[in-house]
Design a protein around this motif. Structure first.
Motif, PDB file in Angstrom:
ATOM      1  N   GLY A   1      -2.542   7.443   5.440  1.00 39.63           N
ATOM      2  CA  GLY A   1      -1.280   6.718   5.550  1.00 39.63           C
ATOM      3  C   GLY A   1      -0.528   6.826   4.239  1.00 39.63           C
ATOM      4  N   ILE A   2       0.787   6.999   4.348  1.00 42.40           N
ATOM      5  CA  ILE A   2       1.623   7.129   3.156  1.00 42.40           C
ATOM      6  C   ILE A   2       2.916   6.358   3.382  1.00 42.40           C
ATOM      7  CG2 ILE A   2       2.859   8.728   1.640  1.00 42.40           C
ATOM      8  CD1 ILE A   2       0.833  10.878   2.483  1.00 42.40           C
ATOM      9  N   LEU A   3       3.304   5.557   2.389  1.00 44.09           N
ATOM     10  CA  LEU A   3       4.557   4.809   2.428  1.00 44.09           C
ATOM     11  C   LEU A   3       5.596   5.614   1.649  1.00 44.09           C
ATOM     12  CD1 LEU A   3       6.216   2.210   2.985  1.00 44.09           C
ATOM     13  CD2 LEU A   3       5.345   1.355   0.801  1.00 44.09           C
ATOM     14  N   LEU A   4       6.599   6.099   2.346  1.00 42.30           N
ATOM     15  CA  LEU A   4       7.692   6.814   1.708  1.00 42.30           C
ATOM     16  C   LEU A   4       8.921   5.911   1.693  1.00 42.30           C
ATOM     17  CD1 LEU A   4       7.219  10.294   3.433  1.00 42.30           C
ATOM     18  CD2 LEU A   4       6.424   9.582   1.167  1.00 42.30           C
TER      19      LEU A   4
ATOM     20  N   GLU B   1       1.545   7.874   9.278  1.00 41.79           N
ATOM     21  CA  GLU B   1       0.117   7.661   9.488  1.00 41.79           C
ATOM     22  C   GLU B   1      -0.400   8.785  10.365  1.00 41.79           C
ATOM     23  OE1 GLU B   1      -0.906   3.043   9.315  1.00 41.79           O
ATOM     24  OE2 GLU B   1       0.199   3.608  11.116  1.00 41.79           O
ATOM     25  N   TYR B   2      -1.502   9.355   9.943  1.00 45.73           N
ATOM     26  CA  TYR B   2      -2.134  10.436  10.691  1.00 45.73           C
ATOM     27  C   TYR B   2      -3.602  10.095  10.903  1.00 45.73           C
ATOM     28  CZ  TYR B   2       1.950  13.211   9.347  1.00 45.73           C
ATOM     29  OH  TYR B   2       3.230  13.671   9.150  1.00 45.73           O
TER      30      TYR B   2
ATOM     31  N   ILE C   1      -4.335  13.533  -0.901  1.00 50.47           N
ATOM     32  CA  ILE C   1      -5.707  13.243  -0.475  1.00 50.47           C
ATOM     33  C   ILE C   1      -6.661  13.436  -1.650  1.00 50.47           C
ATOM     34  CG2 ILE C   1      -7.613  14.018   0.991  1.00 50.47           C
ATOM     35  CD1 ILE C   1      -5.467  14.663   3.150  1.00 50.47           C
ATOM     36  N   GLU C   2      -6.517  14.528  -2.369  1.00 48.93           N
ATOM     37  CA  GLU C   2      -7.393  14.782  -3.528  1.00 48.93           C
ATOM     38  C   GLU C   2      -7.219  13.710  -4.597  1.00 48.93           C
ATOM     39  OE1 GLU C   2      -6.452  18.814  -4.639  1.00 48.93           O
ATOM     40  OE2 GLU C   2      -7.934  19.631  -3.231  1.00 48.93           O
ATOM     41  N   LEU C   3      -5.989  13.281  -4.842  1.00 44.69           N
ATOM     42  CA  LEU C   3      -5.745  12.225  -5.827  1.00 44.69           C
ATOM     43  C   LEU C   3      -6.426  10.927  -5.410  1.00 44.69           C
ATOM     44  CD1 LEU C   3      -2.608  11.452  -7.776  1.00 44.69           C
ATOM     45  CD2 LEU C   3      -3.558   9.629  -6.366  1.00 44.69           C
ATOM     46  N   ILE C   4      -6.315  10.581  -4.141  1.00 46.33           N
ATOM     47  CA  ILE C   4      -6.943   9.354  -3.636  1.00 46.33           C
ATOM     48  C   ILE C   4      -8.459   9.454  -3.767  1.00 46.33           C
ATOM     49  CG2 ILE C   4      -7.355   7.955  -1.576  1.00 46.33           C
ATOM     50  CD1 ILE C   4      -4.495   8.735  -0.669  1.00 46.33           C
ATOM     51  N   LEU C   5      -9.037  10.562  -3.315  1.00 45.77           N
ATOM     52  CA  LEU C   5     -10.492  10.722  -3.361  1.00 45.77           C
ATOM     53  C   LEU C   5     -11.021  10.762  -4.786  1.00 45.77           C
ATOM     54  CD1 LEU C   5     -11.026  13.310  -0.487  1.00 45.77           C
ATOM     55  CD2 LEU C   5     -11.536  10.849  -0.466  1.00 45.77           C
ATOM     56  N   GLU C   6     -10.244  11.311  -5.698  1.00 45.99           N
ATOM     57  CA  GLU C   6     -10.662  11.408  -7.092  1.00 45.99           C
ATOM     58  C   GLU C   6     -10.887  10.037  -7.732  1.00 45.99           C
ATOM     59  OE1 GLU C   6      -8.158  12.576 -10.888  1.00 45.99           O
ATOM     60  OE2 GLU C   6      -8.588  14.341  -9.649  1.00 45.99           O
ATOM     61  N   GLN C   7     -10.194   9.021  -7.233  1.00 47.70           N
ATOM     62  CA  GLN C   7     -10.333   7.681  -7.797  1.00 47.70           C
ATOM     63  C   GLN C   7     -11.770   7.176  -7.701  1.00 47.70           C
ATOM     64  OE1 GLN C   7      -7.494   6.378  -9.353  1.00 47.70           O
ATOM     65  NE2 GLN C   7      -6.753   8.411  -8.734  1.00 47.70           N
ATOM     66  N   TYR C   8     -12.482   7.571  -6.643  1.00 47.35           N
ATOM     67  CA  TYR C   8     -13.843   7.074  -6.416  1.00 47.35           C
ATOM     68  C   TYR C   8     -14.800   8.205  -6.076  1.00 47.35           C
ATOM     69  CZ  TYR C   8     -11.443   2.698  -6.578  1.00 47.35           C
ATOM     70  OH  TYR C   8     -10.670   1.655  -7.013  1.00 47.35           O
TER      71      TYR C   8
ATOM     72  N   ILE D   1       0.856  -1.181   0.000  1.00 46.55           N
ATOM     73  CA  ILE D   1       0.000   0.000   0.000  1.00 46.55           C
ATOM     74  C   ILE D   1       0.893   1.232   0.000  1.00 46.55           C
ATOM     75  CG2 ILE D   1      -1.724   1.326   1.275  1.00 46.55           C
ATOM     76  CD1 ILE D   1      -2.843  -1.314   2.329  1.00 46.55           C
ATOM     77  N   LEU D   2       0.752   2.065  -1.027  1.00 51.62           N
ATOM     78  CA  LEU D   2       1.522   3.306  -1.124  1.00 51.62           C
ATOM     79  C   LEU D   2       0.853   4.426  -0.336  1.00 51.62           C
ATOM     80  CD1 LEU D   2       2.386   3.323  -4.933  1.00 51.62           C
ATOM     81  CD2 LEU D   2       3.802   2.520  -3.024  1.00 51.62           C
ATOM     82  N   ALA D   3      -0.473   4.442  -0.334  1.00 52.35           N
ATOM     83  CA  ALA D   3      -1.214   5.489   0.373  1.00 52.35           C
ATOM     84  C   ALA D   3      -2.633   4.991   0.624  1.00 52.35           C
ATOM     85  CB  ALA D   3      -1.241   6.772  -0.450  1.00 52.35           C
ATOM     86  N   TYR D   4      -3.240   5.526   1.670  1.00 56.88           N
ATOM     87  CA  TYR D   4      -4.648   5.229   1.920  1.00 56.88           C
ATOM     88  C   TYR D   4      -5.305   6.427   2.586  1.00 56.88           C
ATOM     89  CZ  TYR D   4      -3.552   4.334   6.851  1.00 56.88           C
ATOM     90  OH  TYR D   4      -3.147   4.453   8.154  1.00 56.88           O
ATOM     91  N   PHE D   5      -6.620   6.473   2.455  1.00 57.53           N
ATOM     92  CA  PHE D   5      -7.424   7.518   3.080  1.00 57.53           C
ATOM     93  C   PHE D   5      -8.706   6.871   3.573  1.00 57.53           C
ATOM     94  CE2 PHE D   5     -10.364  11.146   3.122  1.00 57.53           C
ATOM     95  CZ  PHE D   5      -9.610  12.053   3.854  1.00 57.53           C
ATOM     96  N   THR D   6      -9.052   7.138   4.826  1.00 55.13           N
ATOM     97  CA  THR D   6     -10.219   6.525   5.452  1.00 55.13           C
ATOM     98  C   THR D   6     -11.100   7.593   6.083  1.00 55.13           C
ATOM     99  OG1 THR D   6      -8.857   4.600   6.044  1.00 55.13           O
ATOM    100  CG2 THR D   6     -10.970   4.820   7.172  1.00 55.13           C
TER     101      THR D   6
END
Length: 170
Positions: free
Chosen positions: A132-135, A141-142, A158-165, A30-35
């Protein structure tokens, strides 16, 4: 045997666990996630950006359809094994991959805050948010309900992640 309860908080915890539960394939990371986990009602969801060993980058989406479940369970008895979870996967576009890599590189070169949670704010209801972001040199993780101004560092990701869905998020 199915797990039944009359404890609404147990149902909410079970829904949150289901939203977080992605099955990764061998070697994926997982490179990044948003919950988003709403405290009252709402539709908890998690979006992940995953890289496969061959370099393919895809996104995954899981959302608990609380409206459906709570309309079905009108008698106050909840079935923890029959939560309706909406899932979807898609390949991330080349444009978004380039933007993601650019933002990850920028974050690797930036001094990151320990927290983006505004401890002075009081929230009686609302949502809990997780990022969460994997660097290359660290995992970050925040978690927050009200963010500090430091969230501006993460807005492009965050915008890139949310844009997916964006069509799925309620």
């Amino acid at each position: 045997m199915e797990r039944l309860t009359n404890d609404e908080m147990a149902v909410i915890r079970a829904g949150e666990i289901e939203v977080e539960n992605f099955d990764l394939k061998d070697g994926e990371k997982i490179l990044a996630y948003f919950t988003r986990l709403p405290l009252i009602g709402g539709f908890p969801y998690k979006i992940i950006i995953v890289e496969a060993p061959d370099g393919t980058i895809r996104s995954g989406f899981r959302q608990w359809d609380t409206e459906y479940n709570f309309s079905q369970w009108t008698g106050g008895i909840y079935n923890l094994d029959r939560l309706r979870i909406i899932t979807e996967e898609k390949i991330v576009s080349e444009t978004d991959i380039a933007l993601l890599k650019e933002q990850l590189l920028k974050l690797e070169q930036t001094a990151l805050p320990e927290s983006i949670r505004n401890e002075k704010a009081i929230v009686l209801d609302g949502s809990e948010w997780k990022l969460g972001i994997l660097l290359a040199n660290k995992n970050i993780e925040y978690t927050w309900r009200v963010p500090t101004d430091a969230i501006a560092l993460f807005v492009p990701i965050i915008e890139l992640i949310l844009e997916q869905y964006s069509d799925r998020i309620r």
